[in-house]
Design a protein around this motif. Structure first.
Motif, PDB file in Angstrom:
ATOM      1  N   VAL A 165      66.017  70.593 -82.332  1.00 52.06           N
ATOM      2  CA  VAL A 165      65.855  71.701 -83.265  1.00 52.06           C
ATOM      3  C   VAL A 165      65.283  72.886 -82.504  1.00 52.06           C
ATOM      4  N   ARG A 166      65.959  74.005 -82.593  1.00 51.74           N
ATOM      5  CA  ARG A 166      65.509  75.217 -81.907  1.00 51.74           C
ATOM      6  C   ARG A 166      65.133  76.269 -82.939  1.00 51.74           C
ATOM      7  N   VAL A 167      63.941  76.834 -82.754  1.00 54.39           N
ATOM      8  CA  VAL A 167      63.473  77.936 -83.603  1.00 54.39           C
ATOM      9  C   VAL A 167      63.408  79.158 -82.697  1.00 54.39           C
ATOM     10  N   PRO A 168      64.490  79.934 -82.598  1.00 54.96           N
ATOM     11  CA  PRO A 168      64.577  80.965 -81.557  1.00 54.96           C
ATOM     12  C   PRO A 168      63.498  82.035 -81.639  1.00 54.96           C
ATOM     13  N   ASP A 169      63.177  82.516 -82.846  1.00 57.72           N
ATOM     14  CA  ASP A 169      62.233  83.639 -82.947  1.00 57.72           C
ATOM     15  C   ASP A 169      60.806  83.237 -82.586  1.00 57.72           C
ATOM     16  N   ALA A 170      60.504  81.933 -82.667  1.00 62.32           N
ATOM     17  CA  ALA A 170      59.171  81.445 -82.306  1.00 62.32           C
ATOM     18  C   ALA A 170      59.152  80.802 -80.927  1.00 62.32           C
ATOM     19  N   ASP A 171      60.317  80.668 -80.286  1.00 65.18           N
ATOM     20  CA  ASP A 171      60.462  80.020 -78.984  1.00 65.18           C
ATOM     21  C   ASP A 171      59.872  78.605 -79.015  1.00 65.18           C
ATOM     22  N   SER A 205      68.185  74.055 -70.793  1.00 62.09           N
ATOM     23  CA  SER A 205      68.837  75.369 -70.790  1.00 62.09           C
ATOM     24  C   SER A 205      68.547  76.165 -72.054  1.00 62.09           C
ATOM     25  N   LEU A 206      68.066  75.513 -73.106  1.00 62.67           N
ATOM     26  CA  LEU A 206      67.713  76.185 -74.346  1.00 62.67           C
ATOM     27  C   LEU A 206      66.290  76.724 -74.329  1.00 62.67           C
ATOM     28  N   MET A 207      65.553  76.473 -73.256  1.00 62.92           N
ATOM     29  CA  MET A 207      64.141  76.836 -73.178  1.00 62.92           C
ATOM     30  C   MET A 207      63.923  78.055 -72.305  1.00 62.92           C
ATOM     31  N   SER A 208      62.828  78.760 -72.593  1.00 66.24           N
ATOM     32  CA  SER A 208      62.276  79.751 -71.668  1.00 66.24           C
ATOM     33  C   SER A 208      61.058  79.125 -70.994  1.00 66.24           C
ATOM     34  N   ASP A 209      60.471  79.847 -70.075  1.00 65.86           N
ATOM     35  CA  ASP A 209      59.277  79.317 -69.412  1.00 65.86           C
ATOM     36  C   ASP A 209      58.099  79.186 -70.383  1.00 65.86           C
ATOM     37  N   ALA A 210      58.179  79.875 -71.519  1.00 62.62           N
ATOM     38  CA  ALA A 210      57.074  79.862 -72.478  1.00 62.62           C
ATOM     39  C   ALA A 210      57.349  78.992 -73.698  1.00 62.62           C
ATOM     40  N   THR A 211      58.465  78.275 -73.725  1.00 64.81           N
ATOM     41  CA  THR A 211      58.830  77.494 -74.905  1.00 64.81           C
ATOM     42  C   THR A 211      57.789  76.436 -75.231  1.00 64.81           C
ATOM     43  N   VAL A 212      57.434  76.362 -76.506  1.00 64.25           N
ATOM     44  CA  VAL A 212      56.595  75.286 -77.018  1.00 64.25           C
ATOM     45  C   VAL A 212      57.522  74.122 -77.353  1.00 64.25           C
ATOM     46  N   VAL A 213      57.275  72.957 -76.749  1.00 64.70           N
ATOM     47  CA  VAL A 213      58.156  71.800 -76.908  1.00 64.70           C
ATOM     48  C   VAL A 213      57.405  70.709 -77.664  1.00 64.70           C
ATOM     49  N   ASP A 222      55.431  71.388 -72.556  1.00 65.23           N
ATOM     50  CA  ASP A 222      56.101  72.624 -72.161  1.00 65.23           C
ATOM     51  C   ASP A 222      57.339  72.312 -71.327  1.00 65.23           C
ATOM     52  N   LYS A 223      58.002  73.355 -70.865  1.00 59.85           N
ATOM     53  CA  LYS A 223      59.238  73.190 -70.112  1.00 59.85           C
ATOM     54  C   LYS A 223      59.012  72.390 -68.832  1.00 59.85           C
ATOM     55  N   ASP A 224      57.900  72.626 -68.142  1.00 57.69           N
ATOM     56  CA  ASP A 224      57.623  71.888 -66.911  1.00 57.69           C
ATOM     57  C   ASP A 224      57.568  70.388 -67.162  1.00 57.69           C
ATOM     58  N   PHE A 225      56.944  69.999 -68.277  1.00 57.35           N
ATOM     59  CA  PHE A 225      56.863  68.579 -68.612  1.00 57.35           C
ATOM     60  C   PHE A 225      58.259  67.996 -68.798  1.00 57.35           C
ATOM     61  N   VAL A 226      59.111  68.727 -69.505  1.00 56.84           N
ATOM     62  CA  VAL A 226      60.466  68.233 -69.756  1.00 56.84           C
ATOM     63  C   VAL A 226      61.251  68.139 -68.456  1.00 56.84           C
ATOM     64  N   GLN A 227      61.076  69.097 -67.579  1.00 55.28           N
ATOM     65  CA  GLN A 227      61.762  69.049 -66.288  1.00 55.28           C
ATOM     66  C   GLN A 227      61.304  67.843 -65.477  1.00 55.28           C
TER      67      GLN A 227
END
Length: 287
Positions: A165-171, A205-213, A222-227
């Motif tokens: 689930v992606r919430v684009p405006d809230a990243d 690819s759906l994430m930015s560096d600031a995405t809350v996951v 965060d993205k680093d954890f997922v990577q």
């Protein structure tokens, strides 16, 4: 046996997460002007009643929709309770998840029938299934009034029916059990360990560096954890391919491989990996 009460915490604008002790499950609410969308509903009717009370305590609006991230019981056994407590509403899932929920739940009920000493046996067996009402195969956008939410099937991994689930405006990205923090991701008998890494590539690819996951289980990451988790899944997949290409029998693979996790967690991964490999990537004979 009710779960420990958990307050919803706002992790991004109008996105709240509640973490419950039983199975370290996360339930997420996404708010819009038309109401709240709940992502996953917990593992029993009784546990879901605690979640429903927490939704009321939050006071952020009416619950108007549900998403089940996949077909496993701990993510949808609360569906019926939410409908009973808040009224009929759309329940979204992938087509695969919708079509396999009853079979998956049957395995869960059979397990708990046999687990006579399990403290939650009765509450799980007392749960009534409520199937998703709205399905999709690839991607769909939900309208919450002043906010759009995207449901995306990124590929096979934890199951064949996972969605994020992606919430684009809230990243914000909610990963279901493609991403887990409390333990390594569970690779079960219905998982796709060789495809999981590339599925996570699409998710990343759906994430930015600031995405809350928000993972399916455990604390927000965060993205680093997922990577990092994707890298571990990649090592598992490539180790299986390497062992099979060198003619190592499946029966010896756990002992001979260099694994990033406890090999005891990887029995299904190795068995399924060997089964899913094309013949051209195996050196025969394999036993």
């Amino acid at each position: 046996m009710p779960d420990t009460t958990s307050w919803f915490t706002e992790v991004a604008p109008r996105v709240w997460v509640a973490h419950y002790d039983w199975m370290h499950v996360n339930i997420t609410l996404v708010g819009g002007s038309d109401g709240l969308l709940m992502v996953d509903t917990h593992g029993s009717a009784e546990a879901a009643r605690v979640v429903a009370d927490d939704v009321r305590r939050l006071g952020a609006g009416p619950l108007t929709g549900i998403v089940n991230t996949h077909e496993h019981w701990d993510h949808h056994f609360g569906n019926a309770t939410m409908v009973e407590q808040f009224g009929e509403m759309p329940i979204h899932a992938t087509e695969w998840a919708r079509d396999h929920i009853e079979v998956s739940a049957g395995h869960t009920f059979a397990h708990y029938e046999q687990a006579t000493d399990h403290p939650r046996r009765e509450e799980v067996l007392a749960t009534t299934l409520h199937l998703p009402t709205h399905t999709f195969s690839s991607a769909v956008q939900l309208d919450l009034g002043d906010r759009a939410v995207e449901l995306i099937h990124p590929g096979r991994g934890h199951t064949a029916g996972d969605l994020v689930v992606r919430v684009p405006d809230a990243d914000v990205l909610l990963g279901g059990d493609l991403i887990e923090e409390s333990d390594p991701p569970f690779i079960g008998d219905d998982s796709w360990p060789l495809e999981w890494p590339t599925t996570l590539d699409l998710v990343i690819s759906l994430m930015s560096d600031a995405t809350v996951v928000v993972p399916g289980h455990g604390t927000v990451v965060d993205k680093d954890f997922v990577q990092d988790q994707r890298a571990e899944m990649g090592v598992i997949a490539e180790t299986i391919r390497d062992l099979a290409s060198r003619g190592v029998p499946q029966s010896q693979a756990l002992a001979e491989g260099e694994w990033p996790w406890d090999p005891a967690l990887l029995e299904s991964a190795v068995r399924l990996g060997y089964e899913h490999l094309p013949r051209s990537q195996k050196r025969l004979p394999l036993v």
